[in-house]
Design an enzyme around this catalytic site. Structure first.
Site, PDB file in Angstrom:
ATOM      1  N   THR A   1       1.643  -6.869   9.676  1.00 11.33           N
ATOM      2  CA  THR A   1       0.941  -7.306   8.935  1.00 11.33           C
ATOM      3  C   THR A   1       0.776  -8.735   8.448  1.00 11.33           C
ATOM      4  OG1 THR A   1      -0.604  -5.220   8.069  1.00 11.33           O
ATOM      5  CG2 THR A   1      -0.652  -6.859   7.083  1.00 11.33           C
TER       6      THR A   1
ATOM      7  N   GLN B   1      -6.021  -4.652   9.650  1.00  9.37           N
ATOM      8  CA  GLN B   1      -5.060  -5.966   9.085  1.00  9.37           C
ATOM      9  C   GLN B   1      -5.579  -7.087   9.926  1.00  9.37           C
ATOM     10  OE1 GLN B   1      -4.436  -2.518  10.061  1.00  9.37           O
ATOM     11  NE2 GLN B   1      -2.781  -1.901   8.154  1.00  9.37           N
TER      12      GLN B   1
ATOM     13  N   GLN C   1     -10.328  -7.154   6.771  1.00  9.59           N
ATOM     14  CA  GLN C   1      -9.871  -6.162   5.737  1.00  9.59           C
ATOM     15  C   GLN C   1      -8.355  -7.358   5.702  1.00  9.59           C
ATOM     16  OE1 GLN C   1      -8.351  -2.575   8.090  1.00  9.59           O
ATOM     17  NE2 GLN C   1      -6.701  -2.048   6.295  1.00  9.59           N
ATOM     18  N   ASP C   2      -8.039  -6.798   4.961  1.00  9.93           N
ATOM     19  CA  ASP C   2      -6.468  -7.739   4.208  1.00  9.93           C
ATOM     20  C   ASP C   2      -6.997  -9.607   3.977  1.00  9.93           C
ATOM     21  OD1 ASP C   2      -5.464  -4.718   3.691  1.00  9.93           O
ATOM     22  OD2 ASP C   2      -4.326  -5.319   5.773  1.00  9.93           O
TER      23      ASP C   2
ATOM     24  N   ASP D   1      -9.455  -3.780   0.990  1.00 16.39           N
ATOM     25  CA  ASP D   1      -8.494  -3.670   0.820  1.00 16.39           C
ATOM     26  C   ASP D   1      -8.262  -5.405   0.425  1.00 16.39           C
ATOM     27  OD1 ASP D   1      -8.180  -1.274   0.237  1.00 16.39           O
ATOM     28  OD2 ASP D   1      -6.301  -0.934   1.434  1.00 16.39           O
TER      29      ASP D   1
ATOM     30  N   ARG E   1      -8.252  -0.240  -5.065  1.00 10.94           N
ATOM     31  CA  ARG E   1      -8.027   1.907  -5.180  1.00 10.94           C
ATOM     32  C   ARG E   1      -6.193   1.258  -5.185  1.00 10.94           C
ATOM     33  NH1 ARG E   1      -7.593   3.007   1.133  1.00 10.94           N
ATOM     34  NH2 ARG E   1      -6.999   0.983   2.580  1.00 10.94           N
TER      35      ARG E   1
END
Length: 577
Positions: A333, A363, A385-386, A407, A475
């Site tokens: 990541t 990610q 994502q990310d 996220d 979250r």
């Protein structure tokens, strides 16, 4: 950097100023009064730490005249944290030598660990120098800086360990070895030091000390210390002139960059990486890089040494930095980032940073930022994502567009996103959206994600299915995950529960999630989660701690002097009445 770090090179030389007496009410029969005094002092210093025994053991080395000086105990705790990071770095260096060539995943994870622990050493050196070279009063006034640097050390430790997640058995064995032999101690001892610094005002009161900041000839603007010209007193003349130009209309035409990047060859360099590599050794002042319109398909890291770099483009629609590295194709990541900044004082203006891997890439980071007192203004940060890895330290985002799915704003930093557009995109059919995932792991870490005066909307592709594909504000990634959404407008696509669990009931009691003075159909909190850690609608007094003036503390004043000095547009306090 390879090889071992020599402990003596960065060990503390504790200078005791005025000896501070601690009253000892009772002397145990036959016990040396000096020992009793030392025990009393340690008890006061350690009273609010999570691991009392470890704290007492760590501070037992403070003796003699030092035993009555609170600064000596702070210094001993900081030194113990430094020693733990050095040990972890040396171990990661040894493991890289032993295992780095055997498996690509292991190599990437260990390389990341070494880089992260090197950054942790930098944070510890800053803490060491502040304690070593300043009075107890100055240490007290700059405790927000020490808290930030210690929080960063814990973040680096976490990121190192997370690099081995989802790996093969070989990676898991190395992770366990690192955890047991060094990383666990880094977390514990740095957590103890953080607990002490976070309680410093209370501790000093019990030593009979109370310090008040005197402004002298300087005046205060809100919570920001400035001189008669409106700049912080420590700000250089060269930066004053530069940032005066930045305030005026047509600032691009008035500014003389150090280097120009242009794909058509009309600048000194054709790539951004070359321009960053041109940063002169020992340079002081602000290094200005102008990136002309173009799509720059390259992976860029601004090194820690390139402090106070200002990079600006011709607008986020015209100057675009793009990449598509992603976890699904075997990249860790941290290394998926299209653009990574590790330098303090970095500013980016009028550019786009994107990762085009899409939802299938999992990610896939567009921007990774760990630079302290860094700012992104008028930038687009685009991905799935990310998207934005706000990894460590104090960060500020203003007038930006940030898009993603899962996220997509995450990290373990003090990050404030202000007056920006946050766009939830359409993920895969079996996925959902979570805007934030904060990684605060210790209760006294000076970290969290604050979204203020933003507009949170679905992209066009998500809109028709916005009620089928669920979207949440965040979250909890770690035990003390902290996120506040305030003075923002939330679209109707935000799920009524508002927040989503990480794994079952994990972290739901210890997290801190809150909302304040939001608007729009998604701001109704009647159907929100009932977790113990969810604060619901908080008061204005409680929300004030998440305004820029309080949340992005830097220097002896609690405030945003670094933002004002850079003439980055910002609101110090609340935006709405």
């Amino acid at each position: 950097m390879s090889g071992k770090i020599i402990v003596s090179a960065i060990s503390l030389i504790l200078v005791v100023g005025v000896a501070i007496g601690v009253v000892v009410a009772v002397n145990k029969k036959g016990e040396d009064p000096e020992i009793q005094s030392q025990k009393k002092s340690v008890s006061v210093i350690c009273q609010n730490t999570d691991d009392q025994k470890l704290c007492h053991d760590t501070l037992s080395s403070v003796k003699g005249l030092d035993a009555a000086d609170p600064k000596a105990y702070i210094g001993a705790a900081v030194k113990a944290s430094m020693d733990s990071v050095i040990k972890a770095f040396n171990m990661s260096d040894r493991l890289t030598t032993e295992h780095g060539s055997k498996d690509n995943g292991i190599k990437m994870a260990l390389d990341d660990c070494k880089d992260l622990l090197q950054s942790a050493l930098h944070s510890m050196e800053l803490s060491t120098n502040l304690v070593q070279n300043n009075s107890l009063q100055a240490v007290h006034f700059q405790s927000s800086d020490i808290r930030n640097w210690l929080s960063a050390v814990i973040s680096y430790q976490q990121a190192c360990m997370e690099g081995f997640d989802d790996g093969n058995d070989g990676e898991k064995k190395i992770k366990e070895q690192l955890h047991v032999q060094s990383m666990d101690h880094v977390m514990k001892i740095t957590g103890i030091t953080l607990d002490i610094v976070s309680s410093l005002s209370h501790i000093l009161e019990q030593f009979g000390l109370k310090f008040e900041l005197k402004s002298g000839s300087r005046r205060l603007l809100g919570n920001v210390e400035v001189d008669k010209e409106g700049y912080p007193s420590w700000f250089s003349a060269a930066d004053r002139k530069l940032l005066g130009d930045l305030q005026r209309k047509g600032w691009r035409s008035r500014m003389t960059p150090n280097v120009v990047v242009a794909k058509d060859g009309s600048g000194q360099f054709k790539t951004i990486s070359e321009a960053i590599n041109s940063y002169p050794k020992g340079f002081s002042g602000r290094y200005i890089i102008y990136v002309k319109a173009g799509v720059y398909d390259e992976y860029i890291t601004v090194p820690r040494e390139a402090v106070n770099t200002l990079m600006y483009g011709d607008g986020p629609e015209l100057t675009i930095v793009t990449g598509r590295k992603n976890f699904a194709e075997g990249v860790k990541t941290m290394q998926t980032a299209t653009f990574a900044n590790t330098a303090d004082g970095f500013i980016a203006k009028a550019m786009t940073f994107e990762n085009t891997a899409g939802p299938d890439g999992h990610q896939a980071v567009a921007l990774r930022n760990q630079g302290d007192t860094s700012a992104f203004v008028g930038c687009h940060i685009l991905g799935y994502q990310d998207t934005l890895y706000a990894q460590t330290n104090r960060q500020f985002y203003r007038n930006c567009v940030i898009s993603g799915t899962i996220d997509f704003i995450f990290g373990t930093s003090a990050t404030l996103i202000q007056h920006s557009l946050i766009i939830c995109r359409k993920p895969n059919d079996n996925q959902f959206n979570t805007i934030t995932a904060d990684g605060t792991a210790e209760k006294n870490m000076a970290t969290g994600i604050v979204i203020q005066d933003c507009n949170i909307v679905p992209e066009q592709a998500l809109f028709p299915v916005r009620f089928q594909i669920k979207s949440y504000l965040g979250r909890p990634w770690k035990q003390y995950s902290k996120t506040v959404v305030m003075e923002s407008t939330l679209g109707d696509f935000i799920h009524p529960e508002g927040w989503f669990p990480w794994a079952g009931s994990q972290f739901l009691d210890t997290l801190y999630y809150a909302e304040y003075n939001n608007a729009g159909p998604g701001a109704n909190v009647d159907g929100r989660v009932k977790w113990k850690g969810y604060r619901g609608l908080i008061s204005k007094e409680e929300a004030a701690q998440f305004t820029a003036a309080q949340f992005l503390k830097a220097g002896p004043e609690a405030g945003t002097n670094w933002l004002k000095a850079l003439h980055v547009p910002h609101s110090i306090g609340f935006v709405k009445a």
